[in-house]
Write an enzyme that holds these catalytic residues in place. Structure first.
Site, short mmCIF file in Angstrom:
data_model
loop_
_atom_site.label_atom_id
_atom_site.label_comp_id
_atom_site.label_asym_id
_atom_site.label_seq_id
_atom_site.Cartn_x
_atom_site.Cartn_y
_atom_site.Cartn_z
N ARG A 142 39.31 46.56 145.22
CA ARG A 142 40.72 46.76 144.88
C ARG A 142 40.95 46.75 143.37
NH1 ARG A 142 40.54 43.01 149.06
NH2 ARG A 142 41.60 43.58 151.01
N ILE A 143 40.41 45.72 142.70
CA ILE A 143 40.66 45.58 141.27
C ILE A 143 39.92 46.65 140.48
CG2 ILE A 143 40.32 44.06 139.27
CD1 ILE A 143 40.83 41.68 141.21
N SER B 26 28.67 50.17 142.78
CA SER B 26 29.09 49.30 143.87
C SER B 26 27.94 49.21 144.86
CB SER B 26 30.34 49.88 144.55
OG SER B 26 30.78 49.05 145.59
N ARG B 27 28.00 48.21 145.73
CA ARG B 27 26.95 48.07 146.75
C ARG B 27 26.86 49.31 147.63
NH1 ARG B 27 28.24 42.61 149.79
NH2 ARG B 27 30.31 43.55 149.63
N ALA C 112 35.47 39.21 136.12
CA ALA C 112 34.90 38.85 137.42
C ALA C 112 34.72 37.34 137.52
CB ALA C 112 33.58 39.59 137.61
N ARG C 113 33.52 36.87 137.29
CA ARG C 113 33.20 35.45 137.22
C ARG C 113 32.22 35.27 136.07
NH1 ARG C 113 37.12 34.63 139.76
NH2 ARG C 113 37.37 33.46 141.71
N GLU D 113 34.01 26.20 133.58
CA GLU D 113 35.41 26.19 133.14
C GLU D 113 36.01 24.82 133.40
OE1 GLU D 113 37.33 29.48 135.06
OE2 GLU D 113 36.04 30.97 134.11
N HIS E 294 40.82 32.36 131.50
CA HIS E 294 40.91 32.73 132.92
C HIS E 294 42.37 32.92 133.34
CE1 HIS E 294 38.53 32.43 136.92
NE2 HIS E 294 39.51 33.32 137.02
#
Length: 333
Positions: free
Chosen positions: A160-161, A180-181, A240-241, A270, A288
């Protein structure tokens, strides 16, 4: 007797008011993160738990909460929750996708543009009085940055993002690559996006935006070897992370000029402070806040409430993460 829900941080009132119509609600009242020992005490008699991505929800929490039936994460990501263990115990896990997509995509572009055009450096130059001290109204070489319009953007993660980031890229007349996968033929057609291997995407892109979830496969996927594939004029944006990127390798890339710059909203740990990284001028930093708009936060609160209310009514929550849990336990308290 109403089921009890504990919320680990104050969320917008619209969500709390919805929950109060169906639940006994308790909210952790402090701004700071709830201490682990307090969380373990609070969950002893709760039926539902609303968590932030900063709380680790694992076997220890589940052991302390014999009545717990559902965890509603106030985030789209859920790597803070042991979903496999929750499923084994018949505990439902939900998240808040969609409602924060546009806000997060907007912020990816905020970081991209601010880094490309050296906005933070220019702001400091102006705000500190240095511009006035120089006594020069305009200089042709001040804060030269990188063009965005008509360039190539590579998006790693095309959910989505990632697709929302791509829609915005069309307005900048950009060539859109994605990794993407699995391939997304409909999105390719809608957005004019081209699928690439991760390595080819890194080689070809002027801007790389990371929008993947944190999994075993994506942890440290952007490492030294892959950073060296990028153009020296390229900019990396991570929404993302933090653990998707090897921070030490990124610092080396920024200091030695393998890439031109980076915009970061997420970090390996974080809250985070790294004097070496934070002293670099070619990185734009945020704590974040990718989804931090009034509208997104209220939408997240409403979705949390809708998930819990649906579960209470014996319905499968709208954004259930662990769909296989319905085989273990039916929804409801």
């Amino acid at each position: 007797m109403r089921p009890k829900v504990f919320i680990t941080r104050a969320i917008p009132e619209n969500g709390i008011e919805m929950l109060k119509e169906h639940f006994e609600v308790e909210v952790w009242p402090e701004e700071r993160e709830i201490p682990r020992e307090v969380l373990l005490k609070k969950v002893r008699d709760v039926d539902a738990l609303v968590t932030m991505l900063s709380e680790r929800i694992d076997s220890e929490v589940f052991d302390a909460a014999p009545r717990l039936r559902i965890v509603a994460n106030y985030a789209v990501g859920y790597d803070n929750i042991d979903v496999e263990e929750a499923t084994r115990r018949g505990i439902y896990v939900t998240n808040t996708p969609d409602v924060l997509t546009d806000a997060t995509a907007d912020f990816a572009w905020t970081l991209l543009l601010a880094t490309a055009r050296r906005l933070i450096e220019a702001d400091h130059f102006t705000r500190s009085g240095e511009w006035k001290r120089r006594g020069i109204a305009w200089h042709p070489r001040w804060f030269l940055g990188y063009d965005v319009y008509g360039k190539t953007i590579g998006i790693v993660g095309f959910g989505r993002i990632g697709q929302a980031v791509a829609r915005r890229a069309r307005g900048f007349g950009m060539r859109i690559l994605y990794y993407s996968r699995s391939r997304k033929p409909e999105a390719e057609k809608e957005l004019g996006a081209e699928f690439r291997s991760l390595e080819d995407l890194l080689r070809e892109s002027d801007f790389v935006v990371l929008a993947v979830p944190l999994t075993k496969e994506t942890q440290y996927m952007i490492n030294e070897e892959r950073l060296r594939l990028m153009k020296k004029t390229a900019i990396l944006v991570n929404i993302a992370r933090g653990k998707v990127v090897d921070t030490k390798a990124l610092m080396k890339a920024l200091k030695e000029g393998w890439i031109a710059g980076a915009g970061l909203d997420v970090y390996e740990e974080e809250p985070y402070y790294n004097e070496e990284l934070f002293s670099l001028k070619n990185v734009v930093l945020a704590p974040h806040i990718g989804s931090a708009t009034y509208g997104a936060r209220e939408g997240m609160a409403e979705l949390v409430a809708r998930n819990l209310i649906a579960f209470k009514n014996g319905e499968v929550p709208p954004t259930l993460v662990n769909k296989e849990v319905v085989k273990v336990r039916k929804p409801g308290f």
